[in-house]
Design a protein around this motif. Sequence first.
Motif, PDB file in Angstrom:
ATOM      1  N   CYS A   1      66.254  53.477  31.590  1.00  0.00           N
ATOM      2  CA  CYS A   1      65.643  52.879  32.779  1.00  0.00           C
ATOM      3  C   CYS A   1      64.576  51.871  32.337  1.00  0.00           C
ATOM      4  CB  CYS A   1      65.018  53.976  33.634  1.00  0.00           C
ATOM      5  SG  CYS A   1      63.982  53.378  34.987  1.00  0.00           S
ATOM      6  N   SER A   2      64.560  50.688  32.952  1.00  0.00           N
ATOM      7  CA  SER A   2      63.609  49.647  32.564  1.00  0.00           C
ATOM      8  C   SER A   2      62.167  50.005  32.936  1.00  0.00           C
ATOM      9  CB  SER A   2      63.984  48.316  33.217  1.00  0.00           C
ATOM     10  OG  SER A   2      63.904  48.421  34.627  1.00  0.00           O
ATOM     11  N   ILE A   3      62.000  50.922  33.892  1.00  0.00           N
ATOM     12  CA  ILE A   3      60.657  51.293  34.338  1.00  0.00           C
ATOM     13  C   ILE A   3      60.018  52.346  33.434  1.00  0.00           C
ATOM     14  CG2 ILE A   3      59.273  52.250  36.227  1.00  0.00           C
ATOM     15  CD1 ILE A   3      60.418  49.500  36.816  1.00  0.00           C
ATOM     16  N   CYS A   4      60.727  53.441  33.217  1.00  0.00           N
ATOM     17  CA  CYS A   4      60.147  54.564  32.453  1.00  0.00           C
ATOM     18  C   CYS A   4      60.688  54.684  31.032  1.00  0.00           C
ATOM     19  CB  CYS A   4      60.373  55.869  33.198  1.00  0.00           C
ATOM     20  SG  CYS A   4      62.122  56.348  33.308  1.00  0.00           S
ATOM     21  N   ASN A   5      61.721  53.909  30.724  1.00  0.00           N
ATOM     22  CA  ASN A   5      62.329  53.914  29.391  1.00  0.00           C
ATOM     23  C   ASN A   5      63.034  55.223  29.050  1.00  0.00           C
ATOM     24  OD1 ASN A   5      62.919  52.258  27.146  1.00  0.00           O
ATOM     25  ND2 ASN A   5      61.390  53.312  25.906  1.00  0.00           N
ATOM     26  N   LYS A   6      63.270  56.057  30.043  1.00  0.00           N
ATOM     27  CA  LYS A   6      64.003  57.296  29.823  1.00  0.00           C
ATOM     28  C   LYS A   6      65.504  57.047  30.008  1.00  0.00           C
ATOM     29  CE  LYS A   6      60.347  59.905  29.312  1.00  0.00           C
ATOM     30  NZ  LYS A   6      60.036  60.557  28.013  1.00  0.00           N
ATOM     31  N   PRO A   7      66.362  57.807  29.303  1.00  0.00           N
ATOM     32  CA  PRO A   7      67.800  57.595  29.451  1.00  0.00           C
ATOM     33  C   PRO A   7      68.278  57.905  30.872  1.00  0.00           C
ATOM     34  CG  PRO A   7      67.355  59.587  28.185  1.00  0.00           C
ATOM     35  CD  PRO A   7      66.045  58.887  28.340  1.00  0.00           C
ATOM     36  N   ILE A   8      69.192  57.076  31.367  1.00  0.00           N
ATOM     37  CA  ILE A   8      69.742  57.329  32.691  1.00  0.00           C
ATOM     38  C   ILE A   8      70.858  58.359  32.593  1.00  0.00           C
ATOM     39  CG2 ILE A   8      69.200  54.987  33.458  1.00  0.00           C
ATOM     40  CD1 ILE A   8      72.203  54.364  33.245  1.00  0.00           C
ATOM     41  N   THR A   9      71.232  58.910  33.722  1.00  0.00           N
ATOM     42  CA  THR A   9      72.327  59.865  33.762  1.00  0.00           C
ATOM     43  C   THR A   9      73.412  59.307  34.675  1.00  0.00           C
ATOM     44  OG1 THR A   9      72.923  62.181  34.069  1.00  0.00           O
ATOM     45  CG2 THR A   9      71.469  61.199  35.729  1.00  0.00           C
ATOM     46  N   GLY A  10      74.488  60.024  34.808  1.00  0.00           N
ATOM     47  CA  GLY A  10      75.583  59.602  35.664  1.00  0.00           C
ATOM     48  C   GLY A  10      76.422  60.795  36.060  1.00  0.00           C
ATOM     49  N   ALA A  11      77.007  60.733  37.264  1.00  0.00           N
ATOM     50  CA  ALA A  11      77.818  61.854  37.729  1.00  0.00           C
ATOM     51  C   ALA A  11      78.610  61.429  38.965  1.00  0.00           C
ATOM     52  CB  ALA A  11      76.936  63.059  38.056  1.00  0.00           C
TER      53      ALA A  11
ATOM     54  N   TRP B   1      72.006  56.831  37.566  1.00  0.00           N
ATOM     55  CA  TRP B   1      70.649  56.757  38.114  1.00  0.00           C
ATOM     56  C   TRP B   1      69.642  57.321  37.109  1.00  0.00           C
ATOM     57  CZ3 TRP B   1      74.207  60.417  39.712  1.00  0.00           C
ATOM     58  CH2 TRP B   1      73.852  61.759  39.525  1.00  0.00           C
ATOM     59  N   CYS B   2      68.366  56.989  37.338  1.00  0.00           N
ATOM     60  CA  CYS B   2      67.283  57.537  36.523  1.00  0.00           C
ATOM     61  C   CYS B   2      66.932  58.921  37.063  1.00  0.00           C
ATOM     62  CB  CYS B   2      66.067  56.622  36.574  1.00  0.00           C
ATOM     63  SG  CYS B   2      64.660  57.250  35.615  1.00  0.00           S
ATOM     64  N   ARG B   3      66.799  59.871  36.173  1.00  0.00           N
ATOM     65  CA  ARG B   3      66.509  61.232  36.619  1.00  0.00           C
ATOM     66  C   ARG B   3      65.081  61.679  36.297  1.00  0.00           C
ATOM     67  NH1 ARG B   3      70.255  64.598  32.280  1.00  0.00           N
ATOM     68  NH2 ARG B   3      69.370  63.702  30.384  1.00  0.00           N
ATOM     69  N   ASN B   4      64.265  60.745  35.804  1.00  0.00           N
ATOM     70  CA  ASN B   4      62.877  61.079  35.490  1.00  0.00           C
ATOM     71  C   ASN B   4      62.102  61.292  36.787  1.00  0.00           C
ATOM     72  OD1 ASN B   4      60.295  61.322  34.528  1.00  0.00           O
ATOM     73  ND2 ASN B   4      60.137  59.195  33.787  1.00  0.00           N
ATOM     74  N   LYS B   5      61.610  62.503  37.011  1.00  0.00           N
ATOM     75  CA  LYS B   5      60.954  62.841  38.280  1.00  0.00           C
ATOM     76  C   LYS B   5      59.673  62.050  38.511  1.00  0.00           C
ATOM     77  CE  LYS B   5      58.465  66.857  36.396  1.00  0.00           C
ATOM     78  NZ  LYS B   5      58.268  68.328  36.546  1.00  0.00           N
TER      79      LYS B   5
ATOM     80  N   ARG C   1      68.413  52.185  22.575  1.00  0.00           N
ATOM     81  CA  ARG C   1      68.980  52.222  23.923  1.00  0.00           C
ATOM     82  C   ARG C   1      68.773  50.879  24.632  1.00  0.00           C
ATOM     83  NH1 ARG C   1      66.874  57.646  24.247  1.00  0.00           N
ATOM     84  NH2 ARG C   1      68.575  59.156  24.356  1.00  0.00           N
ATOM     85  N   ILE C   2      69.729  50.522  25.476  1.00  0.00           N
ATOM     86  CA  ILE C   2      69.659  49.250  26.183  1.00  0.00           C
ATOM     87  C   ILE C   2      68.992  49.474  27.532  1.00  0.00           C
ATOM     88  CG2 ILE C   2      70.991  47.208  26.800  1.00  0.00           C
ATOM     89  CD1 ILE C   2      73.352  48.736  25.301  1.00  0.00           C
ATOM     90  N   SER C   3      68.001  48.665  27.821  1.00  0.00           N
ATOM     91  CA  SER C   3      67.241  48.809  29.062  1.00  0.00           C
ATOM     92  C   SER C   3      67.945  48.119  30.225  1.00  0.00           C
ATOM     93  CB  SER C   3      65.841  48.223  28.872  1.00  0.00           C
ATOM     94  OG  SER C   3      65.101  48.291  30.073  1.00  0.00           O
ATOM     95  N   TYR C   4      67.985  48.824  31.385  1.00  0.00           N
ATOM     96  CA  TYR C   4      68.639  48.270  32.575  1.00  0.00           C
ATOM     97  C   TYR C   4      67.666  48.248  33.741  1.00  0.00           C
ATOM     98  CZ  TYR C   4      72.157  47.389  36.183  1.00  0.00           C
ATOM     99  OH  TYR C   4      72.881  46.831  37.209  1.00  0.00           O
ATOM    100  N   ASP C   5      67.582  47.074  34.377  1.00  0.00           N
ATOM    101  CA  ASP C   5      66.710  46.899  35.531  1.00  0.00           C
ATOM    102  C   ASP C   5      67.565  46.838  36.796  1.00  0.00           C
ATOM    103  OD1 ASP C   5      63.831  45.975  36.484  1.00  0.00           O
ATOM    104  OD2 ASP C   5      65.298  44.695  37.500  1.00  0.00           O
ATOM    105  N   LEU C   6      67.133  47.520  37.852  1.00  0.00           N
ATOM    106  CA  LEU C   6      67.924  47.588  39.077  1.00  0.00           C
ATOM    107  C   LEU C   6      68.155  46.219  39.703  1.00  0.00           C
ATOM    108  CD1 LEU C   6      66.437  50.783  40.795  1.00  0.00           C
ATOM    109  CD2 LEU C   6      68.646  50.550  39.651  1.00  0.00           C
ATOM    110  N   LYS C   7      67.202  45.301  39.543  1.00  0.00           N
ATOM    111  CA  LYS C   7      67.334  43.979  40.151  1.00  0.00           C
ATOM    112  C   LYS C   7      67.911  42.948  39.187  1.00  0.00           C
ATOM    113  CE  LYS C   7      63.536  44.579  43.467  1.00  0.00           C
ATOM    114  NZ  LYS C   7      62.216  44.059  43.934  1.00  0.00           N
TER     115      LYS C   7
END
Length: 255
Positions: A28-38, A53-57, A209-215
Amino acid sequence: MDKLAGKRKAHIRADYNLDFPLRVFVSCSICNKPITGAWTKGRNPNKKFPYYWCRNKNCPNRYKIIQKKTLEDSFEKLLKENKVQKEIADLINVIFLRVWKEVKDNYTLTCFERERKVKQISEMINKLSERVSITNDEHLTLIYENKIKEMLQTVKNLEKDNIKVAYTESQFQTASNLVFSALKEPVKMWKSKEYENKTTIIRMYFNERISYDLKEGFQTPKLEPTINLINNLDPSKNTLVEMAGIEPASEKTLL
């Protein structure tokens, strides 16, 4: 090289899912934590939809979904933008084969030298054994026997080293094909159903890891230094191009 030759298999993570191949590699470009998927259920309980999506609470992007196709299409575009030019890949192939031939030749010479030493030491062992059989001096006999033990261990070590082969011809060819498939057709390899192929692409092209921004989508990735180096090569200024040409080099050129 060990990984590509198949000597060290890529460890398949427990959270890896072939339906969501980027889940392990994108952050995630905001928190730098790995995203998940399902796969998630919609209003119709009989239908499921694939999302990342990012799962960092603690992240403001938590649960802001990214369509699977959107993310994966963007990633394939990123690979296309950073893939190695065909002329460069062909040039690297020539260099690769030349280096491999030099390694093989050096290894062969080293093996011959070890065999020569084994022969010399074996002759010395035979001579010392003859002396042991005829001497009556116990102290001298002990010296000879200890020396023989040392030389036998040296022979054993030399023979053991000669058995070791860094890569067989078959292993090298397999690794070579994998490397140049990744350089020339990274998207094709990425689309493979093989976990090994996907991890090969990631390891070869990206340093983290590659950073992804929602916009804005994928941020400028940090490429592996080797890929950066290869992409900055100018084949027109390399003498190997004159020797082997842009097309695959002939057997005469390589040998």
